[in-house]
Design an enzyme around this catalytic site. Structure first.
Site, mmCIF file in Angstrom:
data_model
loop_
_atom_site.group_PDB
_atom_site.id
_atom_site.type_symbol
_atom_site.label_atom_id
_atom_site.label_comp_id
_atom_site.label_asym_id
_atom_site.label_seq_id
_atom_site.Cartn_x
_atom_site.Cartn_y
_atom_site.Cartn_z
ATOM 1 N N ASP A 1 19.129 -11.394 -32.286
ATOM 2 C CA ASP A 1 18.521 -10.249 -31.611
ATOM 3 C C ASP A 1 17.000 -10.362 -31.610
ATOM 4 O OD1 ASP A 1 18.027 -7.840 -30.399
ATOM 5 O OD2 ASP A 1 18.602 -6.605 -32.111
ATOM 6 N N ASP B 1 14.970 -9.746 -24.085
ATOM 7 C CA ASP B 1 15.796 -9.279 -25.193
ATOM 8 C C ASP B 1 17.139 -9.999 -25.210
ATOM 9 O OD1 ASP B 1 16.950 -7.870 -27.256
ATOM 10 O OD2 ASP B 1 17.452 -6.133 -26.035
#
Length: 508
Positions: A106, A323
């Site tokens: 992440d 992201d």
């Protein structure tokens, strides 16, 4: 033949002749050298074996020789496809004795954490066919809690993360954008990995580092559902609590990382690989995320009529966020409609759109690459990210001989924010250079990494070196002066590589 090439060739020949003469003078070494094949001509060698041998060689070439630090590689598993996974994860080793934990990759968060014993509402099984392991601080001889007075206890509060103290334990609560959450306290323990150090002859070196991560005792939301359940999250943000910052501050790796993701897995690199044909654009400063400045969108080299202020960055707009924790891609409303309209118009003569669950979809009977246009996202500094149809469309199903592809770009939930998720980032090497405050990308055959990982004897998610990196194009050489060095080095190390080939492969 160029003068530079002749000069480089002559330098190689002269150097090799000098070595032979020196050896002959010192020890009577014969002037006639017998060369043996690494693989016997009597036996056919699988292409995968040859490719694997080349990759071991390429690993050293990918290292930046100006960096005194190392590079760590982790095999990634997962997929951008929501029907399969919708996320990527890797395996890390924590504690003493070490145990394996599967963590989601992440880039949109800073704090790394694992589910901790005892844990309320933590998942007990995973849809990824991997074991769920709860971290037990009492079972690790190198684990220690972070007290409130410890300088490693975060004091700054952010919108998605707050820190406080409970029984002198530095605690945290993290709320993610999908409304899932976790809370617990910080601990310190050893993270174990294999590292390749630039400027040395060692391909693999086992080492460890003390890191601070969250010991999660409460979880909620998507984090607890079996379909997407993992042991925790590997936070790769740019703040001080991220794994990248912690390893860099200890002098273990440069303050940078990269990933190469494909359908089925890929590679996460902590450090700075040398990737050919890469283009960079600067980060937007004062943003907690990896934000960059999108200026325009082009379809088939024709710029769309979108007001540039749509992508402007100010107090209530974060710009374009990169992201890896997001599966699809999201455009602000003012850009989404003209984007979809332009795609539909470009294929109107051969494909009729239809709506499915609110998404624009297309049924086609030929290759998607032959019908749909190339899209370019144009950023500050002249860097463009070129998207194939597979990078902005999502394959949904097959019906009556037709393939159904739907728009992978969605309307942004928040005004003024564009998010580039895994659908767009896949099949590219994405490099996050934190020291230079820039992000770069280059088209890359990331699927070859998945193939090599599955062909090797390493288990899924096992930490590996950047020698796992391969691709359809040749690796770049930084300057012509490196040519004789690389050629001579390959000759010197050939025997070492062949002898250690099987042992190295088994250790990966």
């Amino acid at each position: 033949m160029s003068t530079v090439y002749i000069t480089a060739r002559n330098a190689v020949i002269s150097t090799l002749l000098g070595v032979v003469v020196l050896l002959q003078a010192v020890s009577g070494f014969p002037a006639i050298l017998t060369l043996e094949r690494a693989f016997s001509v009597k036996h056919r060698i699988k292409l995968s074996e040859l490719r694997y041998r080349d990759i071991l060689r390429h690993g050293r070439m990918l290292l930046k020789d100006t960096s005194p630090k190392g590079v760590i590689g982790f095999v990634a598993e997962g997929s951008y496809d929501l029907r399969v996974a919708g996320l990527y994860y890797t395996k890390v080793k924590l504690g003493t004795p070490s145990k394996d934990y599967y963590l989601q990759i992440d880039t949109g968060s800073d704090v790394s954490w694992v589910s901790c014993r005892p844990c309320n509402d933590c998942p007990t099984s995973s849809g990824f066919n991997i074991p769920i392991t709860l971290y037990d601080p009492s079972s690790s001889s190198t684990s220690s809690p972070i007290s409130c007075s410890d300088q490693r206890c975060p004091q700054a509060s952010q919108t998605y993360d707050s820190s406080s103290c409970l029984n002198n334990h530095c605690t945290y609560t993290i709320q993610y954008g999908d409304d899932s959450a976790t809370s617990g306290h910080y601990v310190s323990d050893l993270m174990h990995f294999k590292i390749i150090v630039s400027g040395t002859e060692t391909e693999l070196s086992n080492t460890s580092a003390s890191i601070v991560f969250g010991c999660g005792t409460i979880e909620s939301g998507v984090l607890t559902t079996p379909d997407s359940a993992l042991d925790g999250i590997l936070g790769l943000g740019q703040q001080g609590r991220s794994i990248i910052s912690q390893l860099s501050s200890q002098g273990i790796t440069p303050n940078s990382f990269a990933h190469c993701l494909a359908d089925g897995g890929g590679l996460l690199v902590i450090g700075q690989p040398m990737v050919p044909y890469i283009v960079f654009t600067p980060f937007v400063k004062s943003q907690g995320y990896y934000s960059i400045n999108l200026q325009s969108i082009s379809v088939n080299d024709k710029m769309l009529s979108i007001d540039p202020s749509v992508f402007a960055i100010n107090d209530d707009k974060a710009g374009t966020i990169v992201d890896s924790g997001t599966t699809l891609a999201y455009l602000t409303e003012e850009a989404y409609t003209p984007f979809v309209d332009a795609i539909t118009k470009s294929v109107s003569l051969s494909v009729q759109p239809h709506t499915s669950n609110g998404n624009t979809c297309y049924s086609i009977t030929s290759s998607v690459s032959n019908i749909f246009p190339i899209v370019s996202l144009n950023f500050v500094g002249g860097a463009s990210m070129h998207l194939r149809p597979q990078d902005y469309l999502s394959h949904q199903s097959s019906k009556s001989g037709a393939e159904v592809w739907c728009m992978g770009f969605q309307r942004s939930h928040q005004k003024g924010i564009t998010i580039l998720g895994d659908l767009v980032l896949k099949d590219k090497f994405i490099v996050y250079d934190l020291d230079a405050q820039r992000i770069g990308w280059a088209r890359y055959d990331c699927f070859s990494i998945v193939q090599v990982s599955s062909n090797s004897s390493s288990s899924s998610g096992e930490a590996v070196t950047p020698s796992q990196i391969s691709g359809g194009r040749s690796l770049g050489i930084r300057s012509q002066q490196q040519i004789p060095v690389i050629v001579i080095s390959s000759i010197i190390y050939l025997t070492m590589m062949f002898i250690g080939f099987q042992a190295t492969r088994m250790s990966l």
